[in-house]
Design an enzyme around this catalytic site. Structure first.
Site, short mmCIF file in Angstrom:
data_model
loop_
_atom_site.label_atom_id
_atom_site.label_comp_id
_atom_site.label_asym_id
_atom_site.label_seq_id
_atom_site.Cartn_x
_atom_site.Cartn_y
_atom_site.Cartn_z
N CYS A 130 41.47 33.18 34.00
CA CYS A 130 42.93 33.35 33.93
C CYS A 130 43.63 32.64 35.09
CB CYS A 130 43.27 34.84 33.92
SG CYS A 130 45.03 35.14 33.90
N CYS A 133 46.68 34.51 36.46
CA CYS A 133 46.38 35.68 37.32
C CYS A 133 45.86 35.24 38.68
CB CYS A 133 45.31 36.57 36.68
SG CYS A 133 45.45 36.81 34.92
N ASP A 134 44.97 34.24 38.73
CA ASP A 134 44.20 33.98 39.96
C ASP A 134 44.59 32.72 40.73
OD1 ASP A 134 42.80 36.29 39.53
OD2 ASP A 134 41.22 35.33 38.38
#
Ligand code: FAD
Length: 311
Positions: A130, A133-134
């Site tokens: 992701c 997200c990261d």
């Protein structure tokens, strides 16, 4: 025993819960996370009625409504479903078990894995599925993105705004993303294209130190030094634990009729887990509502009023 257990707290599952709870069915949602894939989009502007917002914020609203109507949320990964007398028993990876009269499957898709050495070891600790997200974890660092579709290309572009260097590793020599996006990719100074190449291993001891790649045309092997690896090669449905109960198609999607009934009476399915076309949040939500109403109709032997506006 719950009247209904819903597997998955994405758009489909949370909407289904709003509907089953409003029908006064004792409802539990079992899920690994809350929000599902919609959480991965930083800006959703095609969910009508809310105005543009982050996927996380939209799904927070879904959650608040489902819980507000009385749904119980249980966190965990389901890995077993058995038919029992008068219903179903669901087993979670942590050993807990829950029983219900009817089951709604809404557990979406999971990221595809590469199946290479080091991938599992570093998953969540340098290997990610992701970007949204990261990516912030890799400010001024070096990363690799694996894949050639829209998610991979857009992921590489997003990472290029944060990381010092982005290697985009793709097994072909052309990308499937739209031309304007590919043009941006080629113009980016931070992105290096590693084409006709497949990753062979994630290298590292405690942390990720790099990846091994092989050029499938020249057979040349090389190691690229990176701090993080983003796998963006698409999603699959994991039907391994329900396949003995419900029919699936060649893509392993759970086959449903137009009301969300699966081949097993008492099990319903909705959202990305089914063959319903155009995988979108609004479509998953609508399918969740439909499956929940059909579930209610089934539990009440067709006697319950199904149209929400009739009472
Ligand atoms: C990067 C990205 C961007 C997107 N952007 C948009 C967009 O802008 N607009 C739009 O309309 N759509 C967008 N989509 C598509 C949209 O997110 C999906 O169609 C939608 O999330 C499907 O909802 P769902 O509830 O069916 O499944 P999911 O959202 O996948 O939710 C499934 C839920 O089930 C849980 N789960 C999975 N396995 C298990 C298990 N074994 N046990 C328990 N729980 C489990 C998960 O944790 C999750 O909570 C995007 C998708 C991605 C990946």
């Amino acid at each position: 025993m719950y009247d209904v257990i819903i597997l998955g707290a994405g758009a489909a599952g949370l909407t289904a819960a709003v509907y089953t709870c409003r029908k006064k069915l004792k409802t539990a949602i079992l899920s690994i996370d809350v929000g599902g894939q919609t959480n991965l989009t930083s800006h959703i502007e095609n969910y009508p009625g809310t105005g543009p917002m982050s996927g996380i914020e939209l799904m927070q609203r879904f959650q608040n409504e489902a819980i507000g109507f009385g749904a119980e949320l249980i966190m965990g990964k389901a890995n077993k479903v058995d038919k029992i007398e008068n219903g179903f028993r669901i087993g979670l990876a942590n050993g807990e078990e829950y029983e219900c009269k009817a089951l709604i499957l809404a557990y979406g898709k999971v990221p595809k894995s590469l199946g290479i050495e080091g991938e599992e070891k570093f998953m969540g600790r340098g290997v990610s599925t992701c970007v949204t997200c990261d990516a912030p974890l890799y400010k001024n660092r070096e990363v690799a993105v694996i894949g050639g579709g829209n998610s991979a290309v857009e992921g590489a572009l997003e990472l290029a705004t944060i990381a010092k260097k982005v290697y985009l590793v793709h097994r072909r020599d052309a990308f499937r993303a739209d031309e304007a996006t590919v043009e941006k990719l080629k113009n980016s100074e931070q992105i290096e294209l590693v084409l006709n190449s497949i990753p062979s291993k994630v290298i590292g001891d405690k942390n990720v130190d790099g990846i091994g790649v092989e050029n499938i045309v020249t057979k040349e092997k090389r190691e690229i030094k990176v701090d993080g690896v983003f796998i963006e090669i698409g999603y699959v449905v994991d039907t391994s634990f329900v396949q003995h109960l419900v029919k699936v198609n060649e893509k392993k999607e759970i086959i449903v009729d137009e009301r969300g009934n699966t081949s097993c009476p008492g099990i319903f399915a909705c959202g990305d887990i089914t063959p319903v076309p155009f995988k979108q949040t609004v479509i998953a939500a609508g399918e969740g509502a439909k499956a929940a109403l059909e579930c209610y109709r089934w539990l009440t032997g067709g006697k319950g009023a199904v149209l929400d506006w009739t009472h």
